[in-house]
Motif scaffolding. Structure first.
Motif, mmCIF file in Angstrom:
data_model
loop_
_atom_site.group_PDB
_atom_site.id
_atom_site.type_symbol
_atom_site.label_atom_id
_atom_site.label_comp_id
_atom_site.label_asym_id
_atom_site.label_seq_id
_atom_site.Cartn_x
_atom_site.Cartn_y
_atom_site.Cartn_z
ATOM 1 N N PHE A 168 -7.707 57.221 2.017
ATOM 2 C CA PHE A 168 -8.368 58.624 1.627
ATOM 3 C C PHE A 168 -7.578 59.630 2.667
ATOM 4 N N ARG A 169 -7.060 60.830 2.325
ATOM 5 C CA ARG A 169 -6.484 61.684 3.136
ATOM 6 C C ARG A 169 -7.257 62.253 4.128
ATOM 7 N N ASP A 170 -8.560 62.636 3.843
ATOM 8 C CA ASP A 170 -9.431 63.231 4.718
ATOM 9 C C ASP A 170 -10.883 62.941 4.252
ATOM 10 N N LYS A 171 -11.713 63.393 5.022
ATOM 11 C CA LYS A 171 -13.332 63.157 4.686
ATOM 12 C C LYS A 171 -13.781 63.833 3.629
ATOM 13 N N THR A 213 -9.434 53.687 12.156
ATOM 14 C CA THR A 213 -9.487 54.896 11.164
ATOM 15 C C THR A 213 -8.375 54.949 10.381
ATOM 16 N N GLY A 214 -7.139 54.319 10.929
ATOM 17 C CA GLY A 214 -5.706 54.377 10.020
ATOM 18 C C GLY A 214 -6.004 53.743 8.850
ATOM 19 N N VAL A 215 -6.969 52.442 8.814
ATOM 20 C CA VAL A 215 -7.205 51.915 7.511
ATOM 21 C C VAL A 215 -7.896 52.802 6.547
ATOM 22 N N VAL A 216 -9.022 53.775 7.060
ATOM 23 C CA VAL A 216 -9.626 54.502 6.228
ATOM 24 C C VAL A 216 -8.547 55.672 5.677
ATOM 25 N N THR A 217 -7.811 56.366 6.594
ATOM 26 C CA THR A 217 -6.961 57.280 6.172
ATOM 27 C C THR A 217 -5.858 56.834 5.320
ATOM 28 N N HIS A 218 -5.478 55.591 5.408
ATOM 29 C CA HIS A 218 -4.590 54.904 4.370
ATOM 30 C C HIS A 218 -5.077 55.125 2.714
#
Length: 194
Positions: free
Chosen positions: A46-49, A39-44
């Motif tokens: 994009f801030r949020d959904k 999930t850390g890669v995704v939030t790197h």
């Protein structure tokens, strides 16, 4: 892989999750799993959904607009407009996924004014493109002079939205041939009378 390319890769993973499971189940965790990362890669990227979904929607819109321009190509007259509209429709199975993302975002936007505003901005852009095409046809006397071009651009948007939604909900009712027929009939009805 560059930053922008990686963002697109994350957005594509989000599309796959949305198409398969729906927007309500497209959590950052589910998208990370689809991507094969944390999930850390995704939030790197994009801030949020919400930021991720808006980016994914923008990619769908830009891809569709590019395809519309490419299909219009060197065509002229009403055929040019017709080909642009065909490009926005899910004439093939692969086009249904973009429509599923579009429809999911519409549903997700209800009750979120800032998301509705984002959607309105995209519709305004599409309306302007269609208006320009119609204005050129009217200037060339290929469609009736008495047409309200904003109303006609809205009608084309409504036609595309209706067909696209219909294909997602009930694909057997809207074959590619039927989609083309409906668009052709509408555009044919706009022609200038001799």
């Amino acid at each position: 892989m560059g930053y922008d390319d990686r963002r697109i890769e994350v957005a594509q993973a989000a599309w796959r999750v949305i198409v398969r499971e729906g927007l309500d189940r497209a959590s950052m965790r589910a998208i990370a799993q689809e991507l094969g990362s944390s999930t850390g890669v995704v939030t790197h990227y994009f801030r949020d959904k919400e930021e991720l979904i808006l980016f994914a929607l923008e990619q769908v819109v830009e891809t569709t607009l590019e395809y519309m321009r490419a299909c219009a190509g060197k065509r002229q007259g009403r055929d040019r407009l017709e080909q642009m509209i065909f490009a926005a429709l899910p004439l093939e199975d692969s086009g249904r996924d973009d429509w599923k993302v579009w429809i999911a975002f519409l549903g997700y936007s209800i009750g979120h004014d800032h998301l509705i505003q984002q959607h309105q901005k995209r519709y305004d852009h599409i309306r302007q493109i269609l208006y320009q095409e119609l204005a050129e046809l009217q200037a060339a006397k290929l469609i009736r002079a008495d047409l309200d071009l904003i109303l006609e651009a809205n009608a084309l948007i409504a036609l595309v939205d209706g067909i696209g939604t219909g294909v997602v909900i009930c694909p057997e009712q809207f074959s590619a041939e039927q989609q083309r027929y409906l668009v052709h009939q509408h555009i044919h009805a706009l022609r200038a009378l001799s």
